[in-house]
Motif scaffolding. Sequence first.
Motif, PDB file in Angstrom:
ATOM      1  N   THR A  44       0.167  10.974 -28.446  1.00 14.48           N
ATOM      2  CA  THR A  44      -0.137   9.942 -29.432  1.00 14.48           C
ATOM      3  C   THR A  44      -0.810  10.551 -30.655  1.00 14.48           C
ATOM      4  OG1 THR A  44      -0.379   8.307 -27.679  1.00 14.48           O
ATOM      5  CG2 THR A  44      -1.382   7.784 -29.802  1.00 14.48           C
ATOM      6  N   ARG A  45      -1.751  11.453 -30.431  1.00 17.66           N
ATOM      7  CA  ARG A  45      -2.444  12.093 -31.553  1.00 17.66           C
ATOM      8  C   ARG A  45      -1.503  12.969 -32.374  1.00 17.66           C
ATOM      9  NH1 ARG A  45      -8.159  13.937 -28.732  1.00 17.66           N
ATOM     10  NH2 ARG A  45      -8.922  11.828 -28.358  1.00 17.66           N
ATOM     11  N   VAL A  46      -0.632  13.689 -31.699  1.00 20.48           N
ATOM     12  CA  VAL A  46       0.320  14.552 -32.412  1.00 20.48           C
ATOM     13  C   VAL A  46       1.275  13.708 -33.245  1.00 20.48           C
ATOM     14  CG1 VAL A  46       2.265  16.139 -32.089  1.00 20.48           C
ATOM     15  CG2 VAL A  46       0.150  16.493 -30.824  1.00 20.48           C
ATOM     16  N   ASP A  78      -4.176  20.924 -42.078  1.00 16.39           N
ATOM     17  CA  ASP A  78      -3.629  22.095 -41.415  1.00 16.39           C
ATOM     18  C   ASP A  78      -3.708  21.851 -39.905  1.00 16.39           C
ATOM     19  OD1 ASP A  78      -2.763  24.585 -40.688  1.00 16.39           O
ATOM     20  OD2 ASP A  78      -4.622  25.618 -41.198  1.00 16.39           O
ATOM     21  N   PRO A  79      -2.570  21.841 -39.206  1.00 13.17           N
ATOM     22  CA  PRO A  79      -2.589  21.535 -37.779  1.00 13.17           C
ATOM     23  C   PRO A  79      -3.165  22.647 -36.909  1.00 13.17           C
ATOM     24  CG  PRO A  79      -0.376  22.110 -38.450  1.00 13.17           C
ATOM     25  CD  PRO A  79      -1.225  22.056 -39.703  1.00 13.17           C
ATOM     26  N   THR A  80      -3.511  23.782 -37.509  1.00 12.04           N
ATOM     27  CA  THR A  80      -4.010  24.910 -36.729  1.00 12.04           C
ATOM     28  C   THR A  80      -5.255  24.531 -35.933  1.00 12.04           C
ATOM     29  OG1 THR A  80      -3.183  26.395 -38.427  1.00 12.04           O
ATOM     30  CG2 THR A  80      -4.745  27.313 -36.857  1.00 12.04           C
ATOM     31  N   ILE A  83      -4.424  22.095 -33.073  1.00 12.78           N
ATOM     32  CA  ILE A  83      -3.762  22.772 -31.946  1.00 12.78           C
ATOM     33  C   ILE A  83      -4.773  23.611 -31.170  1.00 12.78           C
ATOM     34  CG2 ILE A  83      -2.055  24.527 -31.330  1.00 12.78           C
ATOM     35  CD1 ILE A  83      -0.356  23.424 -33.669  1.00 12.78           C
ATOM     36  N   ALA A  84      -5.639  24.322 -31.874  1.00 14.20           N
ATOM     37  CA  ALA A  84      -6.648  25.146 -31.200  1.00 14.20           C
ATOM     38  C   ALA A  84      -7.607  24.283 -30.382  1.00 14.20           C
ATOM     39  CB  ALA A  84      -7.429  25.970 -32.226  1.00 14.20           C
ATOM     40  N   LEU A 116       1.332  30.574 -25.059  1.00 12.94           N
ATOM     41  CA  LEU A 116       2.706  30.476 -25.554  1.00 12.94           C
ATOM     42  C   LEU A 116       2.896  29.256 -26.461  1.00 12.94           C
ATOM     43  CD1 LEU A 116       4.761  31.564 -22.413  1.00 12.94           C
ATOM     44  CD2 LEU A 116       4.358  32.857 -24.519  1.00 12.94           C
ATOM     45  N   VAL A 117       2.262  28.156 -26.125  1.00 11.66           N
ATOM     46  CA  VAL A 117       2.338  26.971 -26.987  1.00 11.66           C
ATOM     47  C   VAL A 117       1.728  27.276 -28.347  1.00 11.66           C
ATOM     48  CG1 VAL A 117       1.407  24.636 -27.311  1.00 11.66           C
ATOM     49  CG2 VAL A 117       2.447  25.267 -25.143  1.00 11.66           C
ATOM     50  N   ASN A 118       0.597  27.955 -28.362  1.00 10.96           N
ATOM     51  CA  ASN A 118      -0.048  28.306 -29.628  1.00 10.96           C
ATOM     52  C   ASN A 118       0.809  29.280 -30.441  1.00 10.96           C
ATOM     53  OD1 ASN A 118      -3.009  27.259 -30.049  1.00 10.96           O
ATOM     54  ND2 ASN A 118      -2.683  27.494 -27.854  1.00 10.96           N
ATOM     55  N   ILE A 119       1.437  30.230 -29.776  1.00 11.59           N
ATOM     56  CA  ILE A 119       2.314  31.177 -30.478  1.00 11.59           C
ATOM     57  C   ILE A 119       3.514  30.437 -31.059  1.00 11.59           C
ATOM     58  CG2 ILE A 119       3.912  33.109 -30.136  1.00 11.59           C
ATOM     59  CD1 ILE A 119       1.821  34.266 -28.161  1.00 11.59           C
ATOM     60  N   ALA A 120       4.114  29.542 -30.277  1.00  8.77           N
ATOM     61  CA  ALA A 120       5.262  28.777 -30.758  1.00  8.77           C
ATOM     62  C   ALA A 120       4.874  27.920 -31.966  1.00  8.77           C
ATOM     63  CB  ALA A 120       5.815  27.902 -29.638  1.00  8.77           C
ATOM     64  N   ALA A 121       3.704  27.319 -31.926  1.00 10.60           N
ATOM     65  CA  ALA A 121       3.244  26.505 -33.059  1.00 10.60           C
ATOM     66  C   ALA A 121       3.045  27.374 -34.299  1.00 10.60           C
ATOM     67  CB  ALA A 121       1.945  25.781 -32.691  1.00 10.60           C
ATOM     68  N   ALA A 122       2.473  28.549 -34.112  1.00 11.96           N
ATOM     69  CA  ALA A 122       2.241  29.451 -35.239  1.00 11.96           C
ATOM     70  C   ALA A 122       3.571  29.912 -35.847  1.00 11.96           C
ATOM     71  CB  ALA A 122       1.419  30.656 -34.804  1.00 11.96           C
TER      72      ALA A 122
END
Length: 128
Positions: A44-46, A78-80, A83-84, A116-122
């Motif tokens: 929901t937040r995303v 900035d979604p960084t 995500i973090a 891996l999720v963080n790498i994919a987002a980056a």
Amino acid sequence: MRAVPDNPRDELRATVEARRDLGPEYENVLIESFLEKLDHTIETRVRAEVAAQHGHQEYAPPPGGAHPAPGRPSKQADPTIAIALGSLGIGVPLTAIAVTQAGPGGLFLAWTGIVLVNIAAALGRRRR
């Protein structure tokens, strides 16, 4: 029947309390239920963040949130950081669950998935 908490921390507290009341035989069911609710909260937040970034009408601003002044461009978030923080928020209970249920292998697998999720987002942000 109890009201469903809106805050993941409250939801986790309620799950732990229910586990105390129901006993260890319901632990897996309670964990799965909590993780589904957490997934829904994150989703929901995303969606709200994506809608806000793309200017869709579906997005409702948070209570008390101010709209940008007309004629002024809105500053895109900035979604960084989101995500973090989301990764850390998921990582804490997931670490406890993984170590309890699967030991060090589960811990490694859980954090590998988060990384891996963080790498994919980056990489996804990089392509834009």
